[in-house]
Enzyme design. Structure first.
Site, PDB file in Angstrom:
ATOM      1  N   GLU A 173      41.100 -19.626 -26.155  1.00  0.00           N
ATOM      2  CA  GLU A 173      39.722 -19.688 -26.663  1.00  0.00           C
ATOM      3  C   GLU A 173      38.673 -19.462 -25.566  1.00  0.00           C
ATOM      4  O   GLU A 173      37.707 -20.211 -25.441  1.00  0.00           O
ATOM      5  CB  GLU A 173      39.484 -21.033 -27.361  1.00  0.00           C
ATOM      6  CG  GLU A 173      40.281 -21.176 -28.638  1.00  0.00           C
ATOM      7  CD  GLU A 173      39.972 -22.447 -29.424  1.00  0.00           C
ATOM      8  OE1 GLU A 173      39.237 -23.316 -28.908  1.00  0.00           O
ATOM      9  OE2 GLU A 173      40.456 -22.556 -30.571  1.00  0.00           O
ATOM     10  N   GLU A 301      46.465 -20.567 -34.167  1.00  0.00           N
ATOM     11  CA  GLU A 301      45.923 -21.864 -34.571  1.00  0.00           C
ATOM     12  C   GLU A 301      45.340 -21.714 -35.969  1.00  0.00           C
ATOM     13  O   GLU A 301      44.425 -20.918 -36.177  1.00  0.00           O
ATOM     14  CB  GLU A 301      44.849 -22.380 -33.608  1.00  0.00           C
ATOM     15  CG  GLU A 301      45.379 -22.844 -32.265  1.00  0.00           C
ATOM     16  CD  GLU A 301      44.317 -23.527 -31.406  1.00  0.00           C
ATOM     17  OE1 GLU A 301      43.412 -24.204 -31.976  1.00  0.00           O
ATOM     18  OE2 GLU A 301      44.375 -23.383 -30.169  1.00  0.00           O
TER      19      GLU A 301
END
Length: 514
Positions: A173, A301
């Site tokens: 991320e 995710e």
């Protein structure tokens, strides 16, 4: 009763499923590791301190790959802290989750654990505070046979043979301001490219995942994907996507205080649009590069996340294994997870890896009590059904379904479904969700090209109370059941009644095949 129709053709195939689409995720976060998978003082701890009750539950999920060690955690992690004699490992401040990391479990122990649960490791490297050196050294430690500093260090630590870890995440991320070492897309793209080059110099056979957007609501999406892929397209194999349904934002629904179930159960449509946008971006960069190479998606995710935000604010910082991100999932959450799983499968031609985030205690299908039981959350069951029965070929469906409008979305189909043909076992699995909160739905499946099949079973997962969940005191409150005589097949016509607000698995088998 409203009616829906689905047509599939035996030769009209989306893709063969890569089983890694049923992956999951363990991060050094909260109680995922400590008192989750690892609790040496537990009555069911094995010789390494891993909980055998958790191992059994994970095995039943048939998870083929598990992402590790993060997550936000990895962007400040020094992997060297978690190897070697445990008495020499340092306790460190873990800044991402404001915890203390004891480093009792590290790379080697986690590799051992994945073998116990019949899985493999998807290893993430730190591109927040570290970079090229850390990456090449970790690949050498894990994958090189011996005769060099880091490979011999692994052997000194008791692991003579290399771990042969196949899939690697290039950070986590990195588009997020919350991330330690957050970078702009061109900064990250350049770094990721150089890191990928040296990692492949150490082990040319590894597969690499470059960071995509942390969600469709990110201000840099989808420019992030375009810029990062323009730097890395020729040196990576996948780009990651992350999506958590119902996080705070303009479309947040606070269940059950604001029980807009019709909108809530449609949130996988946001996920679907996200996938389509990233696919388009990948194809654009491929065209610009004038290459025949394909880059696929690792949706590493995904889950439902909203219950724990209030609780997490009251957790005291700087503890070892504080109770963070512990969702108490209800049945409505499980039904949305079912829809999200179907969405992933319908895009199996582009999504080759996916990770339900996470696996134990943190946003998890499995919850443990310290010193006590391990039990299944509601979301455990649809994921288990998909992983156990969803092997083979995803067929291209033509769906005619009644639709509805909700407060947030329009033209939402009542039926969400996918049909999977296991050509090796001559079995068909139909996964179906009826979104209707009030009524059953009659569905007719035209299985063209499939004759001589019989109904093996119809599994139904539903609940009179959509906000009911499983607890330590009542761990089997919401469980699937077998439905009798509700699914019938005549020739290649399958007729089934889906109960209101339910997840369904209809399993068919070729007659005469054992």
């Amino acid at each position: 009763m409203q009616k829906a129709k689905v047509k599939v053709e035996k030769d009209f195939i989306i893709s063969r499923i890569d089983r890694r689409i049923y992956g999951s995720f363990i991060e050094h976060l909260g109680r995922a590791i400590y008192t989750g998978i690892y609790e040496p003082a537990h009555p069911e701890a094995d010789e390494q301190g891993f909980r055998k009750d958790v191992i059994r539950l994970v095995r039943d999920l048939k998870v083929p790959i598990i992402r590790y060690p993060g997550g936000n955690f990895v962007s400040g992690y020094n992997w060297e802290d978690g190897v070697g004699p445990k008495e020499l490992r340092p306790k460190k401040l873990e800044l991402a989750w404001r915890s203390i990391e004891p480093n009792e479990v590290g790379v080697n122990e986690f590799v051992d654990w994945t073998k116990k649960v019949n899985s493999e490791v998807m290893m993430a490297i730190n591109l927040g505070t570290r970079g090229i050196d850390e990456a090449r050294n970790l690949v050498e430690y894990c994958n090189f046979p011996g005769g060099t500093y880091y490979s011999d260090l692994r052997r000194k630590h008791g692991y003579e043979k290399p771990h042969k870890i196949k899939v690697w995440n290039l950070g986590n991320e990195m588009d997020g301001e919350w991330q330690i070492g957050h970078k702009l897309p061109h900064e990250y793209g350049r770094l990721a490219r150089e890191v990928a080059k040296v990692m492949r110099m150490v082990d040319p056979d590894i597969e690499l995942v470059v960071c995509g957007s942390s969600g469709p609501g990110m201000p840099t999406f989808p420019e992030w994907e375009r810029i990062v892929l323009e730097h890395t397209y020729d040196v990576v194999d996948y780009i990651s996507l992350h999506y958590y349904a119902n996080m705070p934002g303009p479309d947040h629904i606070d269940l059950p205080d604001n029980p807009d179930l019709k909108s809530f159960i449609a949130k996988n449509l946001v996920m679907e649009d996200f996938i389509k946008a990233v696919v388009s971006t990948i194809d654009y960069v491929k065209a610009v590069k004038r290459t025949k190479k394909d880059v696929y998606i690792s949706f590493d995710e995904w889950n439902v996340w909203y219950h724990s935000f209030k609780k997490d604010k009251n957790v005291e910082p700087w503890q070892i294994a504080p109770p963070l991100l512990e969702e108490d999932y209800n049945f409505a959450d499980a039904l949305l997870v079912s829809n999200m799983m179907i969405t992933l499968l319908k895009h199996a031609d582009r999504i080759k890896i996916a990770c339900l985030a996470q696996l134990v205690n943190v946003l998890a299908p499995i919850t443990t009590v310290k010193g006590g039981i391990a039990y299944r959350q509601t979301i455990y069951y649809p994921f288990m059904h998909a992983s156990n029965y969803g092997d083979g070929l995803v067929l291209l469906p033509k769906v005619e379904s009644p639709k509805y409008d909700s407060k947030l979305y329009t033209d939402v189909p009542l039926l969400e479904t996918v049909v999977i043909y296991n050509d090796e076992k001559e079995e068909i699995s139909v996964f179906a969700v009826n979104r209707d909160v009030e009524n059953s739905l009659y569905v007719e499946y035209d299985l063209h090209g499939f004759n001589g099949f019989k109904v093996e079973e119809h599994i139904v997962y539903d609940s009179e109370d959509p906000f009911a969940g499983n607890t330590p005191e009542n761990p089997d409150r919401v469980v699937p059941r077998k439905e009798r005589n509700s699914a019938k097949i005549d020739g290649n016509k399958l007729e089934v009644v889906l109960p209101k607000f339910s997840w369904n698995v209809i399993r068919l088998k070729k007659q005469g095949v054992n």
